[in-house]
Design a protein around this motif. Structure first.
Motif, mmCIF file in Angstrom:
data_model
loop_
_atom_site.group_PDB
_atom_site.id
_atom_site.type_symbol
_atom_site.label_atom_id
_atom_site.label_comp_id
_atom_site.label_asym_id
_atom_site.label_seq_id
_atom_site.Cartn_x
_atom_site.Cartn_y
_atom_site.Cartn_z
ATOM 1 N N PRO A 47 -60.302 -75.658 21.876
ATOM 2 C CA PRO A 47 -60.242 -76.905 22.690
ATOM 3 C C PRO A 47 -60.214 -76.448 23.997
ATOM 4 C CG PRO A 47 -58.385 -75.997 21.331
ATOM 5 C CD PRO A 47 -60.032 -74.841 20.807
ATOM 6 N N THR A 48 -60.632 -77.482 24.633
ATOM 7 C CA THR A 48 -60.936 -77.354 26.107
ATOM 8 C C THR A 48 -59.890 -76.621 27.467
ATOM 9 O OG1 THR A 48 -60.060 -79.819 26.120
ATOM 10 C CG2 THR A 48 -61.883 -79.216 26.478
ATOM 11 N N GLU A 49 -58.336 -76.881 26.672
ATOM 12 C CA GLU A 49 -57.175 -76.122 27.542
ATOM 13 C C GLU A 49 -57.661 -74.705 27.053
ATOM 14 O OE1 GLU A 49 -55.801 -77.831 23.037
ATOM 15 O OE2 GLU A 49 -56.896 -78.685 24.854
ATOM 16 N N ALA A 50 -58.239 -74.067 25.997
ATOM 17 C CA ALA A 50 -58.055 -72.339 25.719
ATOM 18 C C ALA A 50 -59.141 -71.931 27.252
ATOM 19 C CB ALA A 50 -59.248 -71.846 24.786
ATOM 20 N N PHE A 51 -60.631 -72.929 27.863
ATOM 21 C CA PHE A 51 -60.219 -72.509 29.150
ATOM 22 C C PHE A 51 -60.525 -73.248 30.264
ATOM 23 C CE2 PHE A 51 -64.095 -72.762 25.326
ATOM 24 C CZ PHE A 51 -63.511 -71.096 25.651
ATOM 25 N N ALA A 52 -58.735 -73.472 30.502
ATOM 26 C CA ALA A 52 -58.271 -74.012 31.681
ATOM 27 C C ALA A 52 -58.539 -72.791 33.117
ATOM 28 C CB ALA A 52 -56.342 -73.690 31.079
ATOM 29 N N PRO A 53 -58.926 -72.678 33.906
ATOM 30 C CA PRO A 53 -59.016 -72.218 34.795
ATOM 31 C C PRO A 53 -58.335 -72.043 35.849
ATOM 32 C CG PRO A 53 -60.467 -74.101 35.541
ATOM 33 C CD PRO A 53 -59.462 -74.286 34.249
ATOM 34 N N ARG A 54 -58.537 -70.642 36.631
ATOM 35 C CA ARG A 54 -57.841 -70.147 37.940
ATOM 36 C C ARG A 54 -58.410 -70.636 38.889
ATOM 37 N NH1 ARG A 54 -52.437 -66.201 36.857
ATOM 38 N NH2 ARG A 54 -52.626 -66.950 39.215
ATOM 39 N N LYS A 55 -58.005 -70.493 40.395
ATOM 40 C CA LYS A 55 -58.625 -70.688 41.447
ATOM 41 C C LYS A 55 -58.867 -69.902 41.570
ATOM 42 C CE LYS A 55 -58.213 -75.475 42.357
ATOM 43 N NZ LYS A 55 -57.309 -76.596 43.714
ATOM 44 N N ASP A 56 -57.904 -68.975 41.687
ATOM 45 C CA ASP A 56 -57.016 -67.091 42.809
ATOM 46 C C ASP A 56 -58.175 -66.317 42.079
ATOM 47 O OD1 ASP A 56 -55.282 -67.730 40.381
ATOM 48 O OD2 ASP A 56 -53.639 -66.389 41.407
ATOM 49 N N ARG A 57 -58.346 -66.721 40.400
ATOM 50 C CA ARG A 57 -58.729 -65.309 39.971
ATOM 51 C C ARG A 57 -59.672 -65.590 38.940
ATOM 52 N NH1 ARG A 57 -55.699 -62.565 35.576
ATOM 53 N NH2 ARG A 57 -53.763 -63.645 35.870
ATOM 54 N N PHE A 58 -59.826 -64.789 37.630
ATOM 55 C CA PHE A 58 -60.338 -64.987 36.435
ATOM 56 C C PHE A 58 -59.100 -65.552 35.652
ATOM 57 C CE2 PHE A 58 -59.608 -60.490 35.878
ATOM 58 C CZ PHE A 58 -58.855 -60.806 35.167
ATOM 59 N N ALA A 59 -59.410 -66.181 34.726
ATOM 60 C CA ALA A 59 -58.209 -66.628 33.601
ATOM 61 C C ALA A 59 -57.894 -66.282 32.570
ATOM 62 C CB ALA A 59 -57.604 -68.717 33.726
ATOM 63 N N MET A 60 -57.285 -65.663 32.073
ATOM 64 C CA MET A 60 -56.520 -65.290 30.105
ATOM 65 C C MET A 60 -55.351 -66.436 29.371
ATOM 66 S SD MET A 60 -56.701 -61.013 30.280
ATOM 67 C CE MET A 60 -56.164 -60.976 29.091
ATOM 68 N N ASN A 61 -56.615 -67.205 28.760
ATOM 69 C CA ASN A 61 -55.000 -68.348 27.865
ATOM 70 C C ASN A 61 -55.221 -67.888 26.480
ATOM 71 O OD1 ASN A 61 -55.337 -69.578 30.648
ATOM 72 N ND2 ASN A 61 -56.955 -70.690 30.012
ATOM 73 N N LEU A 62 -53.686 -67.564 25.729
ATOM 74 C CA LEU A 62 -53.823 -67.560 25.032
ATOM 75 C C LEU A 62 -53.714 -68.429 24.066
ATOM 76 C CD1 LEU A 62 -52.502 -64.821 23.201
ATOM 77 C CD2 LEU A 62 -50.406 -66.128 22.922
ATOM 78 N N ILE A 63 -55.152 -68.167 22.592
ATOM 79 C CA ILE A 63 -54.859 -69.111 21.692
ATOM 80 C C ILE A 63 -54.469 -69.138 20.608
ATOM 81 C CG2 ILE A 63 -56.975 -70.037 20.519
ATOM 82 C CD1 ILE A 63 -58.813 -69.383 22.744
ATOM 83 N N HIS A 64 -54.816 -67.689 19.908
ATOM 84 C CA HIS A 64 -53.772 -67.521 18.999
ATOM 85 C C HIS A 64 -53.396 -66.587 19.048
ATOM 86 C CE1 HIS A 64 -52.365 -67.486 14.259
ATOM 87 N NE2 HIS A 64 -53.001 -66.444 14.691
ATOM 88 N N MET A 65 -51.741 -65.701 18.361
ATOM 89 C CA MET A 65 -51.777 -64.237 18.435
ATOM 90 C C MET A 65 -50.845 -64.206 16.568
ATOM 91 S SD MET A 65 -50.106 -61.441 20.642
ATOM 92 C CE MET A 65 -48.924 -62.233 21.728
ATOM 93 N N PRO A 66 -50.533 -64.369 15.931
ATOM 94 C CA PRO A 66 -49.809 -63.825 14.844
ATOM 95 C C PRO A 66 -48.409 -63.200 15.249
ATOM 96 C CG PRO A 66 -51.268 -61.842 14.282
ATOM 97 C CD PRO A 66 -51.729 -62.537 15.711
ATOM 98 N N ARG A 67 -47.332 -63.499 14.296
ATOM 99 C CA ARG A 67 -46.152 -63.079 14.680
ATOM 100 C C ARG A 67 -45.590 -61.473 15.136
ATOM 101 N NH1 ARG A 67 -43.165 -66.410 16.567
ATOM 102 N NH2 ARG A 67 -42.747 -68.559 15.901
ATOM 103 N N ASP A 68 -46.661 -60.878 14.885
ATOM 104 C CA ASP A 68 -47.106 -59.511 13.773
ATOM 105 C C ASP A 68 -47.718 -58.335 15.267
ATOM 106 O OD1 ASP A 68 -48.851 -59.471 12.870
ATOM 107 O OD2 ASP A 68 -48.412 -58.341 11.280
ATOM 108 N N GLU A 69 -48.138 -59.160 16.432
ATOM 109 C CA GLU A 69 -49.094 -59.265 17.264
ATOM 110 C C GLU A 69 -49.937 -58.037 16.833
ATOM 111 O OE1 GLU A 69 -45.924 -57.669 20.223
ATOM 112 O OE2 GLU A 69 -45.622 -59.819 20.535
ATOM 113 N N THR A 70 -50.481 -58.792 15.569
ATOM 114 C CA THR A 70 -52.052 -57.589 15.487
ATOM 115 C C THR A 70 -52.654 -57.223 15.837
ATOM 116 O OG1 THR A 70 -52.035 -58.347 13.679
ATOM 117 C CG2 THR A 70 -50.935 -57.086 13.335
ATOM 118 N N PHE A 71 -53.472 -58.393 16.193
ATOM 119 C CA PHE A 71 -54.448 -59.058 17.186
ATOM 120 C C PHE A 71 -53.671 -60.540 18.021
ATOM 121 C CE2 PHE A 71 -54.789 -61.805 13.498
ATOM 122 C CZ PHE A 71 -55.023 -63.411 14.215
#
Length: 185
Positions: A47-71
């Motif tokens: 989805p396009t929102e996964a690649f929402a940019p930032r002007k001030d630096r590179f962006a890291m957008n969370l797409i998925h993480m399970p509740r137990d945070e294993t990945f």
């Protein structure tokens, strides 16, 4: 010939199954790599929102993480000329270039550059637990990539490395699309 669309939802379910089935890092990486290749080669799979940019630096957008945070699965985006600091993940990682060009330096040790290459669309990078690197967008357009990490990378304490002074600093990157104080994922 029509290729079957592979969604980020299906990819997340497949990664979850691999992480829970295989006990060691090398097997997890071996199993997830073809899945990430399939995702980044599937048109409009992310989805396009996964690649929402930032002007001030590179962006890291969370797409998925399970509740137990294993990945965690993130969408990374860099404007032309943007770069990351030299850093580690302290976990395994797979990075697939979705569009554009990145120049990662995945084999940097003791702040001494030992290799350099350019990754273009559909390229995969595999990093083990001890990989230290930097990523630069060297193209004239935004570069996007999908990253899979063996833990909640946005809330994990990691290290950055100053190549001039040799200083090692601790940092927590967060996610650009998730408020750290009010919402974990």
């Amino acid at each position: 010939m029509q290729t079957e669309q592979y969604s980020t939802g299906q990819f997340a379910r497949d990664v979850d199954a691999c992480v829970r089935k295989y006990p060691n890092e090398s097997e997890v990486l071996r199993q997830i790599k073809p899945l990430l290749e399939k995702l980044i080669r599937s048109p409009r799979s992310v989805p396009t929102e996964a690649f929402a940019p930032r002007k001030d630096r590179f962006a890291m957008n969370l797409i998925h993480m399970p509740r137990d945070e294993t990945f965690s699965i993130i969408g990374g985006v860099w404007h032309p000329g943007q770069t990351t600091p030299i850093h580690d993940h302290l976990t395994w990682a797979l990075i697939g270039v979705y569009d554009g060009e990145e120049r990662p330096n995945p084999k940097v040790a003791k702040i001494e550059k030992v290799s350099e290459k350019i990754n273009t669309r559909d390229h995969m990078t595999v990093l083990g637990n001890h990989g230290i690197h930097r990523v630069d967008n060297i193209s004239g357009k935004p570069t996007t990539s999908i990253h899979v990490y063996g833990r909640d990378i946005g809330h994990a304490e990691r290290h950055s490395y100053d190549p001039v002074t040799g200083e090692i600093s601790r940092f927590v990157s967060g996610y650009c699309n998730v408020l750290r104080d009010t919402e974990r994922f």
